[in-house]
Design an enzyme around this catalytic site. Structure first.
Site, PDB file in Angstrom:
ATOM      1  N   HIS A  26       0.874  -1.197   0.000  1.00  0.00           N
ATOM      2  CA  HIS A  26       0.000   0.000   0.000  1.00  0.00           C
ATOM      3  C   HIS A  26       0.894   1.224   0.000  1.00  0.00           C
ATOM      4  CE1 HIS A  26      -3.846   2.095   1.455  1.00  0.00           C
ATOM      5  NE2 HIS A  26      -2.949   3.049   1.246  1.00  0.00           N
ATOM      6  N   HIS A  28       1.541   5.349  -1.656  1.00  0.00           N
ATOM      7  CA  HIS A  28       1.190   6.536  -2.449  1.00  0.00           C
ATOM      8  C   HIS A  28       2.469   7.119  -3.031  1.00  0.00           C
ATOM      9  CE1 HIS A  28      -2.956   6.731  -0.852  1.00  0.00           C
ATOM     10  NE2 HIS A  28      -2.391   6.198   0.219  1.00  0.00           N
ATOM     11  N   LEU A  29       2.558   7.103  -4.358  1.00  0.00           N
ATOM     12  CA  LEU A  29       3.770   7.621  -5.008  1.00  0.00           C
ATOM     13  C   LEU A  29       3.570   9.012  -5.595  1.00  0.00           C
ATOM     14  CD1 LEU A  29       5.233   4.486  -6.842  1.00  0.00           C
ATOM     15  CD2 LEU A  29       6.295   5.792  -4.982  1.00  0.00           C
ATOM     16  N   ARG A  30       2.302   9.466  -5.701  1.00  0.00           N
ATOM     17  CA  ARG A  30       2.010  10.769  -6.319  1.00  0.00           C
ATOM     18  C   ARG A  30       2.509  10.790  -7.769  1.00  0.00           C
ATOM     19  NH1 ARG A  30      -1.225  10.936  -2.014  1.00  0.00           N
ATOM     20  NH2 ARG A  30      -0.296  11.805  -0.153  1.00  0.00           N
ATOM     21  N   ASN A  54      -5.144   7.290  -6.010  1.00  0.00           N
ATOM     22  CA  ASN A  54      -5.859   8.540  -5.671  1.00  0.00           C
ATOM     23  C   ASN A  54      -5.099   9.784  -6.115  1.00  0.00           C
ATOM     24  OD1 ASN A  54      -3.913   8.124  -3.635  1.00  0.00           O
ATOM     25  ND2 ASN A  54      -5.101   9.232  -2.105  1.00  0.00           N
ATOM     26  N   LYS A 112      -9.169  -0.247  -5.745  1.00  0.00           N
ATOM     27  CA  LYS A 112      -9.207   0.412  -4.433  1.00  0.00           C
ATOM     28  C   LYS A 112     -10.559   1.081  -4.222  1.00  0.00           C
ATOM     29  CE  LYS A 112      -7.829   2.169  -0.548  1.00  0.00           C
ATOM     30  NZ  LYS A 112      -6.715   3.040  -0.206  1.00  0.00           N
ATOM     31  N   HIS A 149     -10.521   1.088   1.951  1.00  0.00           N
ATOM     32  CA  HIS A 149     -10.293   2.099   2.995  1.00  0.00           C
ATOM     33  C   HIS A 149     -11.495   1.993   3.928  1.00  0.00           C
ATOM     34  CE1 HIS A 149      -8.687   6.024   4.543  1.00  0.00           C
ATOM     35  NE2 HIS A 149      -9.864   5.936   5.145  1.00  0.00           N
ATOM     36  N   HIS A 187      -4.651  -0.681   5.971  1.00  0.00           N
ATOM     37  CA  HIS A 187      -4.163   0.109   7.121  1.00  0.00           C
ATOM     38  C   HIS A 187      -5.100   0.034   8.332  1.00  0.00           C
ATOM     39  CE1 HIS A 187      -6.835   2.909   5.110  1.00  0.00           C
ATOM     40  NE2 HIS A 187      -5.928   3.300   4.238  1.00  0.00           N
ATOM     41  N   LEU A 232      -4.898   9.234   7.894  1.00  0.00           N
ATOM     42  CA  LEU A 232      -6.205   8.579   7.973  1.00  0.00           C
ATOM     43  C   LEU A 232      -6.082   7.124   7.539  1.00  0.00           C
ATOM     44  CD1 LEU A 232      -8.435  11.447   6.588  1.00  0.00           C
ATOM     45  CD2 LEU A 232      -8.513  10.474   8.912  1.00  0.00           C
ATOM     46  N   ASP A 260       1.434   2.650   3.541  1.00  0.00           N
ATOM     47  CA  ASP A 260       0.581   3.831   3.382  1.00  0.00           C
ATOM     48  C   ASP A 260       1.424   5.105   3.429  1.00  0.00           C
ATOM     49  OD1 ASP A 260      -1.744   5.168   2.827  1.00  0.00           O
ATOM     50  OD2 ASP A 260      -2.433   5.234   4.901  1.00  0.00           O
ATOM     51  N   HIS A 264       3.202  14.543   1.609  1.00  0.00           N
ATOM     52  CA  HIS A 264       2.637  15.866   1.308  1.00  0.00           C
ATOM     53  C   HIS A 264       3.731  16.882   1.592  1.00  0.00           C
ATOM     54  CE1 HIS A 264      -1.650  14.701   1.012  1.00  0.00           C
ATOM     55  NE2 HIS A 264      -1.382  13.838   1.982  1.00  0.00           N
ATOM     56  N   ALA A 276      -3.908  14.798   5.518  1.00  0.00           N
ATOM     57  CA  ALA A 276      -3.618  13.500   6.139  1.00  0.00           C
ATOM     58  C   ALA A 276      -2.554  12.792   5.323  1.00  0.00           C
ATOM     59  CB  ALA A 276      -4.887  12.656   6.181  1.00  0.00           C
TER      60      ALA A 276
HETATM   61  O1  DOR Z   1      -3.315   9.537   5.593  1.00  0.00           O
HETATM   62  C1  DOR Z   1      -3.689   9.239   4.482  1.00  0.00           C
HETATM   63  N1  DOR Z   1      -3.151   9.804   3.387  1.00  0.00           N
HETATM   64  N2  DOR Z   1      -4.671   8.353   4.343  1.00  0.00           N
HETATM   65  C2  DOR Z   1      -5.234   8.096   3.156  1.00  0.00           C
HETATM   66  O2  DOR Z   1      -6.142   7.305   3.105  1.00  0.00           O
HETATM   67  C3  DOR Z   1      -4.790   8.815   1.946  1.00  0.00           C
HETATM   68  C4  DOR Z   1      -3.426   9.312   2.094  1.00  0.00           C
HETATM   69  C5  DOR Z   1      -3.056  10.318   1.043  1.00  0.00           C
HETATM   70  O3  DOR Z   1      -3.267  10.043  -0.145  1.00  0.00           O
HETATM   71  O4  DOR Z   1      -2.504  11.346   1.389  1.00  0.00           O
HETATM   72 ZN    ZN Z   2      -3.345   5.038   1.600  1.00  0.00          ZN
END
Ligand code: DOR
Ligand code: ZN
Length: 358
Positions: A26, A28-30, A54, A112, A149, A187, A232, A260, A264, A276
């Site tokens: 799990h 997030h690579l952006r 996302n 997802k 989620h 998560h 989150l 996860d 940011h 988050a």
């Molecule tokens: O903390 C989080 N950040 N929870 C998520 O479900 C999404 C993630 C994000 O994409 O920043």
């Molecule tokens: Zn996530």
């Protein structure tokens, strides 16, 4: 780890550990500049990662996923054999045929499910789960995992209860309707989540993050609001953290690592309305190894990091090995990432770390 010493007992008899290379189930690579800066922190430790969809706009079609995979591959450090495993973002318009085509061609590993409004970039997610039942029926038939989620979004449900309420109100009805759908409860943050997974059969698994193994909600709220501990699902009270550690270290194959890691820019987190997400991949393996050592469960570490998730996804473990070495002195925290647009702060686990990937 509230009420725990910052220094853990040393084990000089086990200075190194060699394991099958881990995967991150799990991540997030952006995209764009952030992708290019954070990707090397994943590729230097992990063989594969399930890449979250996302983005803005979200990855909803096989063509979107192919374009995103190409962007990730173009950003890989020279010589890297890291494999991004792509996912689609479930909407109420997702077509069963699109999902099936992606899975059967090997392009898409999972779908997802974000409840609409639950988290970052989830506005296009699902409000009425019954509207996606045709997609879930197809996924069950072809063995494609649904990644969930697991939080309700109702304003009257306390944020610390949203996972537990989701199990009862959303997950159990889906499970009853689709008894053989492969579901990853992503998560998990509560004892309720752990016990739910334990009560299920082999079709349900859960990812656990490094941050939820080491912090409870005090990290976020005691002594001032600490936005770098906000994610989150939000960290819960200490009893829940202990349940997560017990599950992760238990050897139960239904629990495996999903970082996860969700970067940011600091400006977006250190704000009156902070985002988050915790960027943790720079020190995930050090953190998880420390937790397993402290729990007396280093013999279960390889399963959690490298074997259980691959087995759930029907993949062979990575062929490569990694070695972790235990240092006597605590490791320095990873440096902030400096991007043209701002900085990204790596996760500080609030405890001394000693295990470093060689
Ligand atoms: O903390 C989080 N950040 N929870 C998520 O479900 C999404 C993630 C994000 O994409 O920043
Ligand atoms: Zn996530």
């Amino acid at each position: 780890m509230t009420n725990q010493p910052r220094t853990m007992p040393s084990t000089p008899d086990r200075p190194t550990l060699t394991l099958t290379q881990p995967d991150d189930w799990h991540l997030h690579l952006r995209s764009g500049e952030v992708l290019r800066h954070v990707l090397p922190y994943s590729t230097r430790h992990f063989g594969r990662a399930i890449v979250m969809p996302n983005l803005q706009p979200p990855v909803v079609t096989c063509a979107d996923a192919a374009a995103y995979r190409a962007e990730i591959n173009a950003a890989l450090p020279a010589g890297s054999r890291f494999q991004p495993l792509m996912t689609l973002y479930m909407t109420e318009q997702t077509e069963p045929a699109e999902v099936q085509r992606g899975f059967e061609s090997g392009e898409i590993s999972a779908v997802k499910l974000y409840p609409a409004g639950a988290t970052t970039n989830s506005a296009a997610g699902v409000t009425n789960l019954q509207n996606i039942y045709p997609v879930l029926a197809t996924m069950q038939a072809i063995g494609m995992p649904l990644l969930v989620h697991g939080e309700v979004v109702d304003s009257e449900v306390d944020i610390f209860d949203r996972e537990a309420v989701f199990i009862e109100k959303k997950l159990q009805p889906v499970r009853a309707h689709f008894p053989e759908l492969n579901i990853v409860f992503e998560h998990i943050t509560t004892r309720d989540g752990v016990e739910y997974v334990q009560s299920c059969d082999q079709y349900t698994a859960a990812t656990i993050t490094p941050h939820h193994l080491v912090i409870n909600r005090n990290a976020l709220l005691v002594g001032g609001i600490k936005p770098h501990y906000y994610c989150l699902p939000v960290a819960k009270r200490e009893t829940h953290r202990l349940a997560l550690v017990a599950a992760a270290t238990s050897g139960d194959k239904r629990f495996f690592l999903g970082t996860d890691s969700a970067p940011h820019l600091d400006g977006a987190k250190e704000s009156a309305c902070g985002c988050a997400g915790i960027f943790n991949v720079a020190n995930t393996l050090s953190i998880v190894t420390e937790v397993f050592e402290w729990a007396g469960a280093l013999d279960q570490l390889e399963g959690f990091l490298a074997l259980n998730g691959a087995a759930f996804y029907g993949l062979a473990p990575n062929p490569n090995k990694i070695t972790l070495q235990r240092h006597k002195a605590p490791l320095a925290l990873p440096e902030k990432l400096v991007l043209p647009a701002g900085e990204i702060t790596p996760f500080d686990p609030q405890l001394d770390l000693h295990w470093q990937v060689v």
